[in-house]
Every structure is written in structure tokens, then in C-alpha cells.
Scaffold this motif. Structure first.
Motif, PDB file in Angstrom:
ATOM      1  N   THR A  13       0.825  -1.211   0.000  1.00 20.93           N
ATOM      2  CA  THR A  13       0.000   0.000   0.000  1.00 20.93           C
ATOM      3  C   THR A  13       0.858   1.259   0.000  1.00 20.93           C
ATOM      4  OG1 THR A  13      -1.769  -1.149   1.203  1.00 20.93           O
ATOM      5  CG2 THR A  13      -1.791   1.264   1.240  1.00 20.93           C
ATOM      6  N   ILE A  14       1.869   1.278   0.854  1.00 24.62           N
ATOM      7  CA  ILE A  14       2.736   2.457   0.949  1.00 24.62           C
ATOM      8  C   ILE A  14       3.507   2.673  -0.344  1.00 24.62           C
ATOM      9  CG2 ILE A  14       4.756   3.434   2.104  1.00 24.62           C
ATOM     10  CD1 ILE A  14       3.772   2.075   4.680  1.00 24.62           C
ATOM     11  N   PHE A  15       4.114   1.613  -0.860  1.00 28.10           N
ATOM     12  CA  PHE A  15       4.930   1.760  -2.065  1.00 28.10           C
ATOM     13  C   PHE A  15       4.071   2.032  -3.296  1.00 28.10           C
ATOM     14  CE2 PHE A  15       8.309  -0.074   0.518  1.00 28.10           C
ATOM     15  CZ  PHE A  15       9.410   0.632   0.075  1.00 28.10           C
ATOM     16  N   SER A  16       2.848   1.514  -3.323  1.00 28.06           N
ATOM     17  CA  SER A  16       1.947   1.823  -4.440  1.00 28.06           C
ATOM     18  C   SER A  16       1.619   3.313  -4.444  1.00 28.06           C
ATOM     19  CB  SER A  16       0.655   1.007  -4.338  1.00 28.06           C
ATOM     20  OG  SER A  16       0.895  -0.354  -4.548  1.00 28.06           O
ATOM     21  N   PHE A  17       1.354   3.852  -3.257  1.00 26.82           N
ATOM     22  CA  PHE A  17       1.047   5.277  -3.164  1.00 26.82           C
ATOM     23  C   PHE A  17       2.249   6.119  -3.581  1.00 26.82           C
ATOM     24  CE2 PHE A  17       1.057   9.249  -0.665  1.00 26.82           C
ATOM     25  CZ  PHE A  17      -0.064   9.844  -1.217  1.00 26.82           C
ATOM     26  N   VAL A  18       3.436   5.741  -3.107  1.00 23.51           N
ATOM     27  CA  VAL A  18       4.655   6.474  -3.477  1.00 23.51           C
ATOM     28  C   VAL A  18       4.892   6.389  -4.976  1.00 23.51           C
ATOM     29  CG1 VAL A  18       7.177   6.473  -3.243  1.00 23.51           C
ATOM     30  CG2 VAL A  18       5.735   6.249  -1.208  1.00 23.51           C
ATOM     31  N   HIS A  19       4.665   5.204  -5.528  1.00 26.49           N
ATOM     32  CA  HIS A  19       4.819   4.986  -6.967  1.00 26.49           C
ATOM     33  C   HIS A  19       3.912   5.943  -7.752  1.00 26.49           C
ATOM     34  CE1 HIS A  19       5.211   2.128 -10.530  1.00 26.49           C
ATOM     35  NE2 HIS A  19       4.182   2.884 -10.882  1.00 26.49           N
ATOM     36  N   GLU A  20       2.633   5.973  -7.384  1.00 26.63           N
ATOM     37  CA  GLU A  20       1.698   6.849  -8.094  1.00 26.63           C
ATOM     38  C   GLU A  20       2.005   8.319  -7.843  1.00 26.63           C
ATOM     39  OE1 GLU A  20       0.023   5.526 -10.298  1.00 26.63           O
ATOM     40  OE2 GLU A  20       0.267   3.465  -9.602  1.00 26.63           O
ATOM     41  N   LEU A  38      -5.927   4.103  -5.989  1.00 23.33           N
ATOM     42  CA  LEU A  38      -5.273   2.903  -5.479  1.00 23.33           C
ATOM     43  C   LEU A  38      -6.263   1.759  -5.472  1.00 23.33           C
ATOM     44  CD1 LEU A  38      -3.175   4.249  -2.451  1.00 23.33           C
ATOM     45  CD2 LEU A  38      -2.399   3.746  -4.777  1.00 23.33           C
ATOM     46  N   ASP A  39      -5.847   0.615  -6.047  1.00 19.37           N
ATOM     47  CA  ASP A  39      -6.656  -0.589  -6.057  1.00 19.37           C
ATOM     48  C   ASP A  39      -5.888  -1.683  -5.318  1.00 19.37           C
ATOM     49  OD1 ASP A  39      -8.666   0.594  -7.743  1.00 19.37           O
ATOM     50  OD2 ASP A  39      -7.235   0.382  -9.397  1.00 19.37           O
ATOM     51  N   PHE A  40      -6.444  -2.886  -5.306  1.00 20.43           N
ATOM     52  CA  PHE A  40      -5.782  -4.001  -4.636  1.00 20.43           C
ATOM     53  C   PHE A  40      -4.474  -4.356  -5.352  1.00 20.43           C
ATOM     54  CE2 PHE A  40      -5.180  -8.663  -4.183  1.00 20.43           C
ATOM     55  CZ  PHE A  40      -4.917  -8.686  -2.814  1.00 20.43           C
ATOM     56  N   LEU A  41      -3.353  -4.223  -4.650  1.00 12.85           N
ATOM     57  CA  LEU A  41      -2.015  -4.539  -5.152  1.00 12.85           C
ATOM     58  C   LEU A  41      -1.638  -3.731  -6.385  1.00 12.85           C
ATOM     59  CD1 LEU A  41      -1.844  -8.427  -4.772  1.00 12.85           C
ATOM     60  CD2 LEU A  41      -1.042  -6.684  -3.189  1.00 12.85           C
ATOM     61  N   SER A  64       8.994   7.731 -13.845  1.00 16.57           N
ATOM     62  CA  SER A  64       9.098   8.404 -12.546  1.00 16.57           C
ATOM     63  C   SER A  64       8.492   7.577 -11.409  1.00 16.57           C
ATOM     64  CB  SER A  64       8.423   9.777 -12.607  1.00 16.57           C
ATOM     65  OG  SER A  64       7.041   9.648 -12.880  1.00 16.57           O
ATOM     66  N   GLY A  65       7.417   6.845 -11.695  1.00 17.48           N
ATOM     67  CA  GLY A  65       6.775   6.034 -10.658  1.00 17.48           C
ATOM     68  C   GLY A  65       7.688   4.960 -10.094  1.00 17.48           C
ATOM     69  N   PRO A  66       8.134   4.016 -10.946  1.00 19.05           N
ATOM     70  CA  PRO A  66       9.026   2.971 -10.431  1.00 19.05           C
ATOM     71  C   PRO A  66      10.357   3.517  -9.933  1.00 19.05           C
ATOM     72  CG  PRO A  66       8.755   2.793 -12.824  1.00 19.05           C
ATOM     73  CD  PRO A  66       7.737   3.756 -12.344  1.00 19.05           C
ATOM     74  N   TRP A 100      11.995  -5.003   0.465  1.00 19.87           N
ATOM     75  CA  TRP A 100      12.814  -5.313  -0.714  1.00 19.87           C
ATOM     76  C   TRP A 100      11.922  -5.713  -1.894  1.00 19.87           C
ATOM     77  CZ3 TRP A 100      14.185 -10.168  -3.118  1.00 19.87           C
ATOM     78  CH2 TRP A 100      15.296 -10.092  -3.967  1.00 19.87           C
ATOM     79  N   ILE A 101      10.903  -6.539  -1.612  1.00 12.23           N
ATOM     80  CA  ILE A 101      10.007  -6.993  -2.681  1.00 12.23           C
ATOM     81  C   ILE A 101       9.094  -5.863  -3.148  1.00 12.23           C
ATOM     82  CG2 ILE A 101       8.096  -8.547  -3.248  1.00 12.23           C
ATOM     83  CD1 ILE A 101       9.358 -10.586  -1.343  1.00 12.23           C
ATOM     84  N   ALA A 102       8.453  -5.169  -2.195  1.00 14.93           N
ATOM     85  CA  ALA A 102       7.484  -4.124  -2.552  1.00 14.93           C
ATOM     86  C   ALA A 102       8.141  -2.894  -3.152  1.00 14.93           C
ATOM     87  CB  ALA A 102       6.677  -3.725  -1.305  1.00 14.93           C
TER      88      ALA A 102
END
Length: 207
Positions: A13-20, A38-41, A64-66, A100-102
Motif C-alpha cells: 500500500t505504501i509503495f503503491s502510493f509512493v509509486h503513483e 489505489l486498487d488491490f495490489l 518516474s513512478g518505479p 525489498w520486494i514491494a
């Protein structure tokens, strides 16, 4: 391992938000007003540029996201005194493992040149700059072919068969934009890789 599920969910959740947020920040630099969902995973950032943007500009928004996701993960692991290149050391700690994975792992995977991943949008932009009329379709065809090949491998190899649902999800996301849709009584083809100024729709950067 017990307790790893909720830790992984929080990290995703945290890394998805940072990514976006990385996508959104880059889009704002183009003068757009981005919207994050934000959606599931996963997640998405939609933005409508105030002017026609170049394939290079779209590629910068996509990368920029990744990029932010990877950098944040490496910084956090560094603060934890964990070497991200030492995999056994990474998994000595559940927290370090999920970070590390997320972070770095999912960030680098998102750079693969396969739609709808961010690397696929970079590929699509590069092809459109060379072949404006067909570049997007070629990118989708390439992505679908690679995904089908990976899907066959996952079905034939028991060790990686657990990846089959993810491969199927990618395949559906690749084919869906090619399905004709009716919008306001007018039949058109919606392409995920079509420029916003040509499709009269916001550009979407996927996580």
C-alpha cells in the motif's frame, strides 16, 4: 511465515502510493492535474496534459513512478543497514524482505517493456515516435506475445505455476483496450497507449 501477510499488505500500500505520487509529480511538471487511484495490489494515475506531449515526456512520467519506488526502497534498506544485493541478508528480517520486494523488486519489474507496465508505456512511446500511426498497436502486440510465451512457461513448469493468475491478468489488461466500446452512442476503439490529445481522454500510468 506468521505475520508476514499484513506486513506485505502495508508495504504494498505504501509503495503503491509512493509509486503513483512519482507519476503525479512528473505529470504536474507538465502542467496537468493528476488523479491517483489505489486498487488491490495496484494503482493508477490519470492526467490530462494541457498541451500535446511528446513520447519522451510520456516516458518520463511513466519511469518516474518505479524510479521513486526503487529509490525509496533502497534508502529504507540502507537505513536498516541491509544490503539489497545480499538476498540471504535481506530475508533475515521479515520487514526487510517485504520492503525489498514491494520496493526495488516490484519497481524494476514495472520497468519491463510489457504493457500495461510502465516499461511498456515507455516502449509504446518510443515506437509511436518512430511509427506514429501504428506504434501503439505494435507495442500491444509485442506485449501480448511475450505474455503468452511466459504464460505457456508457467503452465508447463510446476515451480512457477503460481504465477499463472498474474500472467492471465496482464493478458486481459493488454487485450481489453482493443475491444470495441460504445461511448456516447459512437463506436470507437480505446487504446491505453493512445496520446491524450489524440484520444481526447486522460493518459493513464499504471502501477
Amino acid at each position: 511465515k506468521p505475520g508476514i501477510g499484513w506486513k506485505f499488505a502495508i508495504a504494498i500500500t505504501i509503495f503503491s502510493f509512493v509509486h503513483e505520487l512519482g507519476h503525479a509529480t512528473a505529470a504536474k511538471r507538465l502542467g496537468a492535474q493528476p488523479e491517483i487511484a489505489l486498487d488491490f495490489l495496484a494503482g493508477s494515475t490519470r492526467y490530462t496534459p494541457p498541451r500535446p506531449i511528446t513520447p519522451i515526456e510520456r516516458a518520463c512520467v511513466a519511469v518516474s513512478g518505479p524510479a521513486v519506488e526503487i529509490v525509496l526502497g533502497l534508502v529504507v534498506l540502507g537505513l536498516m543497514r541491509v544490503n539489497p544485493l545480499d538476498v540471504p541478508q535481506v530475508f533475515d528480517s521479515q520487514v526487510a524482505g517485504v520492503i525489498w520486494i514491494a520496493g526495488p523488486v516490484f519497481g524494476f519489474l514495472n520497468l519491463l517493456p510489457i504493457l500495461p507496465l510502465d516499461g511498456g508505456h515507455v516502449l509504446s512511446g518510443a515506437l509511436e515516435s518512430i511509427w506514429p500511426s501504428r506504434g501503439g498497436i505494435v507495442a500491444i502486440a509485442f506485449s501480448t506475445a511475450v505474455t503468452l510465451a511466459v504464460g505457456v512457461v508457467t503452465l508447463l513448469e510446476p515451480a512457477v505455476r503460481w504465477l499463472a493468475p498474474f500472467v492471465l491478468m496482464l493478458l486481459v489488461l493488454q487485450i481489453w483496450p482493443l475491444v470495441p466500446q460504445r461511448t456516447r452512442g459512437t463506436r470507437r476503439r480505446a487504446s491505453r497507449s493512445a496520446p491524450a490529445e489524440a484520444a481526447a481522454e486522460p493518459v493513464a500510468s499504471e502501477a
